[in-house]
Scaffold this motif. Structure first.
Motif, PDB file in Angstrom:
ATOM      1  N   GLY A  47       0.793  -1.224   0.000  1.00  0.00           N
ATOM      2  CA  GLY A  47       0.000   0.000   0.000  1.00  0.00           C
ATOM      3  C   GLY A  47       0.823   1.270   0.000  1.00  0.00           C
ATOM      4  N   ASN A  48       1.953   1.259  -0.690  1.00  0.00           N
ATOM      5  CA  ASN A  48       2.783   2.450  -0.792  1.00  0.00           C
ATOM      6  C   ASN A  48       2.950   2.834  -2.262  1.00  0.00           C
ATOM      7  OD1 ASN A  48       3.654   3.208   2.029  1.00  0.00           O
ATOM      8  ND2 ASN A  48       4.185   1.034   2.034  1.00  0.00           N
ATOM      9  N   GLU A  49       4.020   3.552  -2.571  1.00  0.00           N
ATOM     10  CA  GLU A  49       4.273   3.981  -3.946  1.00  0.00           C
ATOM     11  C   GLU A  49       5.671   3.560  -4.391  1.00  0.00           C
ATOM     12  OE1 GLU A  49       3.435   8.164  -4.117  1.00  0.00           O
ATOM     13  OE2 GLU A  49       1.338   7.907  -3.508  1.00  0.00           O
ATOM     14  N   LYS A  72       3.898   0.278  -6.932  1.00  0.00           N
ATOM     15  CA  LYS A  72       3.984   0.696  -8.332  1.00  0.00           C
ATOM     16  C   LYS A  72       5.137   0.010  -9.056  1.00  0.00           C
ATOM     17  CE  LYS A  72       1.696   5.146  -7.609  1.00  0.00           C
ATOM     18  NZ  LYS A  72       1.761   6.632  -7.805  1.00  0.00           N
ATOM     19  N   PHE A  73       5.396  -1.229  -8.684  1.00  0.00           N
ATOM     20  CA  PHE A  73       6.477  -1.966  -9.325  1.00  0.00           C
ATOM     21  C   PHE A  73       6.094  -2.342 -10.762  1.00  0.00           C
ATOM     22  CE2 PHE A  73       7.271  -2.870  -4.808  1.00  0.00           C
ATOM     23  CZ  PHE A  73       8.626  -2.553  -4.722  1.00  0.00           C
ATOM     24  N   SER A  93      -1.372  -6.473  -7.198  1.00  0.00           N
ATOM     25  CA  SER A  93      -1.730  -5.061  -7.407  1.00  0.00           C
ATOM     26  C   SER A  93      -0.506  -4.183  -7.644  1.00  0.00           C
ATOM     27  CB  SER A  93      -2.553  -4.539  -6.223  1.00  0.00           C
ATOM     28  OG  SER A  93      -3.748  -5.270  -6.083  1.00  0.00           O
ATOM     29  N   ASN A  94       0.307  -4.618  -8.596  1.00  0.00           N
ATOM     30  CA  ASN A  94       1.393  -3.805  -9.122  1.00  0.00           C
ATOM     31  C   ASN A  94       1.195  -3.710 -10.633  1.00  0.00           C
ATOM     32  OD1 ASN A  94       3.543  -2.951  -6.998  1.00  0.00           O
ATOM     33  ND2 ASN A  94       2.999  -5.043  -6.401  1.00  0.00           N
ATOM     34  N   ASP A 115      -1.693 -11.526  -8.123  1.00  0.00           N
ATOM     35  CA  ASP A 115      -3.003 -11.059  -8.564  1.00  0.00           C
ATOM     36  C   ASP A 115      -2.944  -9.588  -9.000  1.00  0.00           C
ATOM     37  OD1 ASP A 115      -4.087 -13.538  -7.676  1.00  0.00           O
ATOM     38  OD2 ASP A 115      -4.285 -12.729  -5.650  1.00  0.00           O
ATOM     39  N   TYR A 116      -3.848  -9.212  -9.893  1.00  0.00           N
ATOM     40  CA  TYR A 116      -4.006  -7.811 -10.310  1.00  0.00           C
ATOM     41  C   TYR A 116      -2.689  -7.203 -10.805  1.00  0.00           C
ATOM     42  CZ  TYR A 116      -8.574  -8.037  -8.025  1.00  0.00           C
ATOM     43  OH  TYR A 116      -9.850  -8.386  -7.660  1.00  0.00           O
ATOM     44  N   ASN A 117      -2.092  -7.861 -11.788  1.00  0.00           N
ATOM     45  CA  ASN A 117      -0.928  -7.316 -12.468  1.00  0.00           C
ATOM     46  C   ASN A 117      -1.224  -7.278 -13.966  1.00  0.00           C
ATOM     47  OD1 ASN A 117       1.613  -6.670 -10.756  1.00  0.00           O
ATOM     48  ND2 ASN A 117       0.805  -8.524  -9.787  1.00  0.00           N
ATOM     49  N   ASP A 118      -0.199  -7.319 -14.789  1.00  0.00           N
ATOM     50  CA  ASP A 118      -0.378  -7.198 -16.238  1.00  0.00           C
ATOM     51  C   ASP A 118       0.165  -8.411 -16.990  1.00  0.00           C
ATOM     52  OD1 ASP A 118      -1.577  -4.636 -16.069  1.00  0.00           O
ATOM     53  OD2 ASP A 118       0.385  -3.667 -15.959  1.00  0.00           O
TER      54      ASP A 118
END
Length: 236
Positions: A47-49, A72-73, A93-94, A115-118
């Motif tokens: 939960g950071n940046e 934001k990796f 979530s990156n 999960d929740y990547n590209d």
């Protein structure tokens, strides 16, 4: 300056161990004052940046749980490959789309969360690991290659909400697979005789696929109903 806190978490033996938490602080760097905490068991930085990790983390040889989710990796931090005690790695979530070969150095890794990547495919380097649980929901995966059958230790596979059009037959060659979650894809049918080969399978979640065989009402009744349906189809 971002302040972290040291908490206690249970290890797999039931003992209390130190864990550093810097959670949802909008931090874009890992504070250098953590450098001396090399003996910690857990490191929770979700939960950071963050976009990268400092090289000095290579000295954190006792970390068994690392949580980097919701940052934001775009690239997998290579220093993680030096943190070879890690058993649980969370990078959901990156913006990851690939993994480096360094992942194989995490020989104790048991649980991997992506999960929740590209990702448009499951990175093949994962097939050379000994992980027991793989979570790669909510990506853009269209196909699972036969190479996944190399993962003889895998027990749990979660690939919900991707773009899979076929159920991967290679899963039948994975002797320890107990749970498969493959909901919200584009699968229309299961391969013939598949479930008979998956003797250890306890859970198969197929909800919200455009299934024709087995039909929806069978799927909703669980794995035993699906196995029964498969046998009935073979006898017809």
């Amino acid at each position: 300056m971002m302040d972290y806190k040291v908490t206690k978490i249970l290890d797999d033996k039931g003992d209390m161990r130190d864990c550093i938490e810097l959670v949802r602080k909008k931090a874009d760097v890992v504070p250098a004052k953590m450098k001396t905490k090399t003996g910690i068991f857990g490191l929770r930085l979700q939960g950071n940046e963050l976009t990268e990790l400092p090289d000095w983390l290579e000295k954190f040889k006792n970390v068994q749980e690392l949580n980097l989710s919701e940052n934001k990796f775009e690239k997998f931090p290579l220093v993680i490959g030096d943190m070879d005690a890690i058993k649980i790695l969370k990078m959901s979530s990156n913006s990851l789309s690939s993994l480096p070969r360094d992942l194989i150095y995490l020989r104790k890794l048991e649980e991997l969360y992506l999960d929740y990547n590209d990702f448009e495919e499951i990175p093949e380097i994962i097939f050379d690991t000994n992980i027991k649980e793989l979570y790669i929901r909510n990506n853009k995966i269209r196909h699972i290659p036969a190479g996944i059958s190399k993962m003889k230790s895998l027990e749990v596979l979660v690939v919900d909400n991707n773009q899979l059009e076929e159920f991967p037959e290679a899963l039948a060659e994975m002797p320890n697979l107990r749970e498969v979650f493959i909901k919200k894809n584009q699968i229309e049918k299961l391969p013939k005789g598949l479930l008979a080969k998956m003797s250890k399978l306890e859970v198969l979640e197929l909800d919200e696929n455009p299934l024709e065989s087995p039909p929806h009402e069978i799927v909703m009744n669980g794995i035993k109903a699906m196995v029964k349906y498969e046998k009935e189809q073979e006898n017809e």
